[in-house]
Motif scaffolding. Structure first.
Motif, mmCIF file in Angstrom:
data_model
loop_
_atom_site.group_PDB
_atom_site.id
_atom_site.type_symbol
_atom_site.label_atom_id
_atom_site.label_comp_id
_atom_site.label_asym_id
_atom_site.label_seq_id
_atom_site.Cartn_x
_atom_site.Cartn_y
_atom_site.Cartn_z
ATOM 1 N N GLY A 42 33.262 38.230 42.806
ATOM 2 C CA GLY A 42 34.125 37.533 43.748
ATOM 3 C C GLY A 42 34.039 36.027 43.606
ATOM 4 N N THR A 43 34.718 35.341 44.490
ATOM 5 C CA THR A 43 34.775 33.879 44.516
ATOM 6 C C THR A 43 33.407 33.239 44.328
ATOM 7 N N GLY A 44 33.271 32.442 43.303
ATOM 8 C CA GLY A 44 32.040 31.691 43.098
ATOM 9 C C GLY A 44 30.848 32.530 42.678
ATOM 10 N N LEU A 45 31.047 33.812 42.383
ATOM 11 C CA LEU A 45 29.915 34.679 42.049
ATOM 12 C C LEU A 45 29.915 35.079 40.578
ATOM 13 N N GLY A 46 30.636 34.307 39.807
ATOM 14 C CA GLY A 46 30.799 34.643 38.388
ATOM 15 C C GLY A 46 29.562 34.407 37.535
ATOM 16 N N GLY A 47 28.484 33.834 38.123
ATOM 17 C CA GLY A 47 27.275 33.536 37.365
ATOM 18 C C GLY A 47 26.628 34.754 36.741
ATOM 19 N N VAL A 48 26.960 35.927 37.275
ATOM 20 C CA VAL A 48 26.444 37.192 36.757
ATOM 21 C C VAL A 48 26.736 37.340 35.265
ATOM 22 N N THR A 49 27.830 36.723 34.826
ATOM 23 C CA THR A 49 28.214 36.856 33.413
ATOM 24 C C THR A 49 27.164 36.247 32.480
ATOM 25 N N GLU A 50 26.341 35.345 33.024
ATOM 26 C CA GLU A 50 25.289 34.726 32.193
ATOM 27 C C GLU A 50 24.206 35.729 31.803
ATOM 28 N N GLY A 65 49.612 44.144 29.696
ATOM 29 C CA GLY A 65 49.767 44.947 30.905
ATOM 30 C C GLY A 65 48.768 44.632 31.995
ATOM 31 N N PHE A 66 47.823 43.738 31.711
ATOM 32 C CA PHE A 66 46.808 43.387 32.705
ATOM 33 C C PHE A 66 47.344 42.275 33.604
ATOM 34 N N PRO A 67 47.050 42.322 34.907
ATOM 35 C CA PRO A 67 47.470 41.196 35.765
ATOM 36 C C PRO A 67 46.659 39.934 35.440
ATOM 37 N N VAL A 68 47.102 38.788 35.941
ATOM 38 C CA VAL A 68 46.348 37.538 35.765
ATOM 39 C C VAL A 68 46.050 36.948 37.139
ATOM 40 N N SER A 69 44.842 36.390 37.320
ATOM 41 C CA SER A 69 44.499 35.897 38.655
ATOM 42 C C SER A 69 44.915 34.442 38.816
ATOM 43 N N MET A 91 34.344 42.042 35.540
ATOM 44 C CA MET A 91 35.566 41.296 35.853
ATOM 45 C C MET A 91 35.156 39.977 36.475
ATOM 46 N N GLN A 92 35.476 38.890 35.805
ATOM 47 C CA GLN A 92 35.209 37.571 36.371
ATOM 48 C C GLN A 92 36.536 37.080 36.940
ATOM 49 N N GLY A 93 36.703 37.301 38.224
ATOM 50 C CA GLY A 93 37.989 37.039 38.854
ATOM 51 C C GLY A 93 38.721 38.341 39.099
ATOM 52 N N ARG A 94 39.237 38.499 40.314
ATOM 53 C CA ARG A 94 39.940 39.736 40.672
ATOM 54 C C ARG A 94 41.340 39.415 41.169
ATOM 55 N N PHE A 95 42.069 40.455 41.556
ATOM 56 C CA PHE A 95 43.456 40.300 42.008
ATOM 57 C C PHE A 95 43.550 40.625 43.485
ATOM 58 N N HIS A 96 44.255 39.766 44.199
ATOM 59 C CA HIS A 96 44.362 39.927 45.653
ATOM 60 C C HIS A 96 45.793 40.252 46.044
ATOM 61 N N PHE A 97 45.908 40.973 47.124
ATOM 62 C CA PHE A 97 47.212 41.317 47.689
ATOM 63 C C PHE A 97 48.011 40.049 47.989
ATOM 64 N N PHE A 98 47.323 39.017 48.515
ATOM 65 C CA PHE A 98 48.042 37.802 48.944
ATOM 66 C C PHE A 98 48.633 37.017 47.770
ATOM 67 N N TRP A 104 48.511 48.662 44.007
ATOM 68 C CA TRP A 104 48.197 49.480 42.824
ATOM 69 C C TRP A 104 47.835 48.578 41.651
ATOM 70 N N LYS A 105 48.445 47.388 41.617
ATOM 71 C CA LYS A 105 48.185 46.479 40.504
ATOM 72 C C LYS A 105 46.854 45.737 40.696
ATOM 73 N N CYS A 106 46.558 45.404 41.959
ATOM 74 C CA CYS A 106 45.256 44.770 42.242
ATOM 75 C C CYS A 106 44.113 45.672 41.790
ATOM 76 N N THR A 107 44.315 46.985 41.900
ATOM 77 C CA THR A 107 43.219 47.921 41.639
ATOM 78 C C THR A 107 43.316 48.581 40.262
ATOM 79 N N LEU A 108 44.338 48.219 39.510
ATOM 80 C CA LEU A 108 44.514 48.791 38.173
ATOM 81 C C LEU A 108 43.241 48.707 37.312
ATOM 82 N N PRO A 109 42.551 47.552 37.323
ATOM 83 C CA PRO A 109 41.343 47.451 36.484
ATOM 84 C C PRO A 109 40.271 48.488 36.823
#
Ligand SMILES: *[C@@H]1O[C@H](CO)[C@@H](O)[C@H](O)[C@H]1NC(C)=O
Length: 297
Positions: A42-50, A65-69, A91-98, A104-109
């Motif tokens: 989630g927001t600001g929690l991407g450090g896990v990728t390290e 076919g993948f959405p973009v955030s 997933m570094q960055g997700r898709f929000h309804f807003f 269905w597209k937010c949850t496709l991944p």
């Protein structure tokens, strides 16, 4: 693919098994590992990728076919690699309804992860604290959620059901895996982490934050924290049989009074995320290890 194909037949539905399979196969052909655990940062929690070694990285925009955030502070990358010896996809960055995407597209991944071989999903988000005993910087392990979009009829599973993913009517009473929660609490203890809570996350549609009256209503309903994500992914994940664990970083205290000085501010969220980054990283790293040992991954 179209965004409003709800009336289409099951075969043409953009969320169909065949379409998700195409996406999964595209990735399988390009990635040398079979991920067991999926992680959504989630927001600001991407450090896990390290934590990742041997990684293969895709920008969302490069996956057909993948959405973009579109949210500031959210990268848009899908990373494959290992944490310890466990193969994971992050997933570094997700898709929000807003952002305008249908659910269905937010949850496709999530469905893509399922077809890639993932059996357990770890989700994180930034949330506002409603429970008065919560402090900024606390981490809340999700015991359960209240999903306002779903209660109001907006569910990622709306539309034709494909039984290859899961049943038309799926149970949600066991949304957050009890055994994983036990393991997570053991990790918290072993790391000596302070400021860790367990509670109920309420999801609202966003992007505007809540009014004081809405926050008070949420408190009465039993919510400890509130945010705009995660629950949709959990609905899709439970439908296709993934075990779920989620946690929130409490990035602000919600203003429960009209003269409150508490801020509802995205920049503030990013700053708190940065401060807790190392704790979150260590926690997720240890959790992955433990889940692998406990055969929960
Ligand atoms: C707030 O959180 C505390 C600590 O986790 C918990 O004991 C309490 O029941 C929660 N309060 C409410 C009103 O749910």
């Amino acid at each position: 693919m179209c965004d409003n194909c709800e009336r289409n037949s099951a075969e043409n539905h953009p969320f169909s098994y065949e379409n998700v399979e195409k996406l999964a196969n595209y990735l399988k052909e390009r990635v040398p590992i079979v991920p067991q655990i999926g992680i959504i940062c989630g927001t600001g929690l991407g450090g896990v990728t390290e934590l990742l070694t041997d990684s293969t990285i895709f920008d969302y925009k490069d996956i057909p076919g993948f959405p973009v955030s579109t949210v500031p502070g959210h990268h848009g990358r899908l990373l494959f690699g290992r944490i310890g010896t466990t193969p994971v996809v992050v997933m570094q960055g997700r898709f929000h309804f807003f952002e305008g995407y249908p659910l269905w597209k937010c949850t496709l991944p999530v469905r893509v992860m399922k077809l890639l071989g993932v059996s357990t999903l770890i989700l994180s988000n930034a949330a506002g604290g409603i429970n008065s005993s919560y402090n900024v910087g606390d981490i809340m392990l999700l015991r359960d959620h209240i999903n306002f979009p779903t209660l109001g009829g907006n569910n990622p599973l709306r539309g034709p059901n494909d039984d290859k993913f899961g049943p038309r009517f799926g149970a949600m009473n066991d949304a957050y895996d009890r055994r994983i929660l036990v393991e997570a609490k053991a990790v918290v203890k072993s790391l000596g982490m302070s400021g860790v809570q367990e509670g109920v996350y309420a999801c609202i549609g966003g992007p505007s934050f809540e009014t004081v009256a809405e926050l008070r209503a949420l408190r009465v309903l039993g919510a400890d924290a509130v945010g705009m994500s995660t629950v949709h992914e959990v609905v899709a994940a439970r439908h296709c049989g993934l075990k779920c664990f989620a946690f929130s970083l409490i990035t602000n205290k919600c203003p429960m009074e009209y003269d409150s000085e508490e801020k509802q501010d995205h920049e503030e969220h990013l700053m708190v995320g940065k401060q807790r980054e190392d704790d979150v990283k260590n926690f997720v790293g240890k959790l992955v290890l433990r889940l692998t040992q406990a055969k929960l991954a």
